[in-house]
Design a protein around this motif. Structure first.
Motif, mmCIF file in Angstrom:
data_model
loop_
_atom_site.group_PDB
_atom_site.id
_atom_site.type_symbol
_atom_site.label_atom_id
_atom_site.label_comp_id
_atom_site.label_asym_id
_atom_site.label_seq_id
_atom_site.Cartn_x
_atom_site.Cartn_y
_atom_site.Cartn_z
ATOM 1 N N PHE A 85 0.896 -0.949 0.036
ATOM 2 C CA PHE A 85 -0.095 -0.150 0.203
ATOM 3 C C PHE A 85 0.743 1.245 -0.103
ATOM 4 O O PHE A 85 2.174 1.264 0.637
ATOM 5 N N SER A 86 0.515 2.270 -0.599
ATOM 6 C CA SER A 86 1.399 3.412 -0.572
ATOM 7 C C SER A 86 0.340 4.867 -0.685
ATOM 8 O O SER A 86 -1.175 4.626 -1.319
ATOM 9 N N THR A 87 0.553 5.695 0.356
ATOM 10 C CA THR A 87 0.064 6.863 0.198
ATOM 11 C C THR A 87 0.809 7.991 0.244
ATOM 12 O O THR A 87 1.995 7.868 0.687
ATOM 13 N N LYS A 88 0.567 9.266 -0.409
ATOM 14 C CA LYS A 88 1.440 10.456 -0.271
ATOM 15 C C LYS A 88 1.740 10.813 1.401
ATOM 16 O O LYS A 88 2.934 11.017 1.548
ATOM 17 N N ALA A 89 0.860 10.841 2.057
ATOM 18 C CA ALA A 89 0.967 11.029 3.754
ATOM 19 C C ALA A 89 1.890 9.993 4.214
ATOM 20 O O ALA A 89 2.759 10.693 5.061
ATOM 21 N N LYS A 90 1.785 8.931 4.191
ATOM 22 C CA LYS A 90 2.532 7.871 4.892
ATOM 23 C C LYS A 90 3.459 7.114 4.142
ATOM 24 O O LYS A 90 4.363 6.514 4.639
ATOM 25 N N GLY A 91 3.567 7.203 2.762
ATOM 26 C CA GLY A 91 4.598 6.639 2.068
ATOM 27 C C GLY A 91 4.282 5.124 1.610
ATOM 28 O O GLY A 91 3.217 4.590 2.072
#
Length: 163
Positions: A85-91
């Motif tokens: 999984f990847s998000t801008k906020a958490k990486g």
């Protein structure tokens, strides 16, 4: 549009592909240098399958026998889908890759993942089936990948399921 890409045995490159390919058209994806030749070849073969409607056996010498699977490719491996999984906020968060279940990821000073610790679930289960104590089997099958130690630049470790 490319939604997902799967690959067994090359999950590090598949992780990179998972970060780069979403939202690209098939042509854009084929024109993306993914560094790993195996993934580039896999992309080409997927394209041929989509265009010509062929299966994996069309690209194997004499085809794959019915029922062929990871047991034919490597003892102790198991059939699985890598989960990242990847998000801008958490990486990026690696949860499970071909090596196994991800226990911890190592982050560098820029908060980038540079390595991880995993447990080889297939090998662990084999050991338990053959009479080894589960705790001993678990500990025996823990490994690392990448730059996991402080000497290699790791400044922080996170449980990808908790943080």
């Amino acid at each position: 549009l490319v939604e997902t890409i799967g690959c067994s045995g090359m999950t590090h490159s598949a992780a990179m592909a998972g970060e780069i390919l979403p939202g690209k058209t098939i042509l854009e994806a084929l024109n993306t240098d993914l560094v790993c030749d195996a993934i580039n070849v896999a992309m080409r073969e997927l394209f041929l399958q989509i265009v010509y409607g062929r299966s994996q056996t069309a690209f194997s010498e004499n085809g794959l026998p019915v029922g062929a699977g990871l047991d034919d490719l490597g003892k102790g491996l198991r059939s699985m889908t890598g989960t990242i999984f990847s998000t801008k906020a958490k990486g990026v968060r690696y949860l499970e890759l071909t090596e196994g279940y991800i226990l911890k990821t190592a982050l560098d000073k820029d908060n980038q993942v540079i390595g991880y610790q995993f447990v080889r679930l297939g090998k662990m289960m084999e050991d338990i089936r053959h009479g080894k104590d589960p705790k001993e089997a678990y500990e025996k099958n823990i490994g690392t990948y990448g730059r996991f130690s402080p000497e290699q630049g790791a400044v922080k470790y996170i449980d990808p399921r908790e943080e």
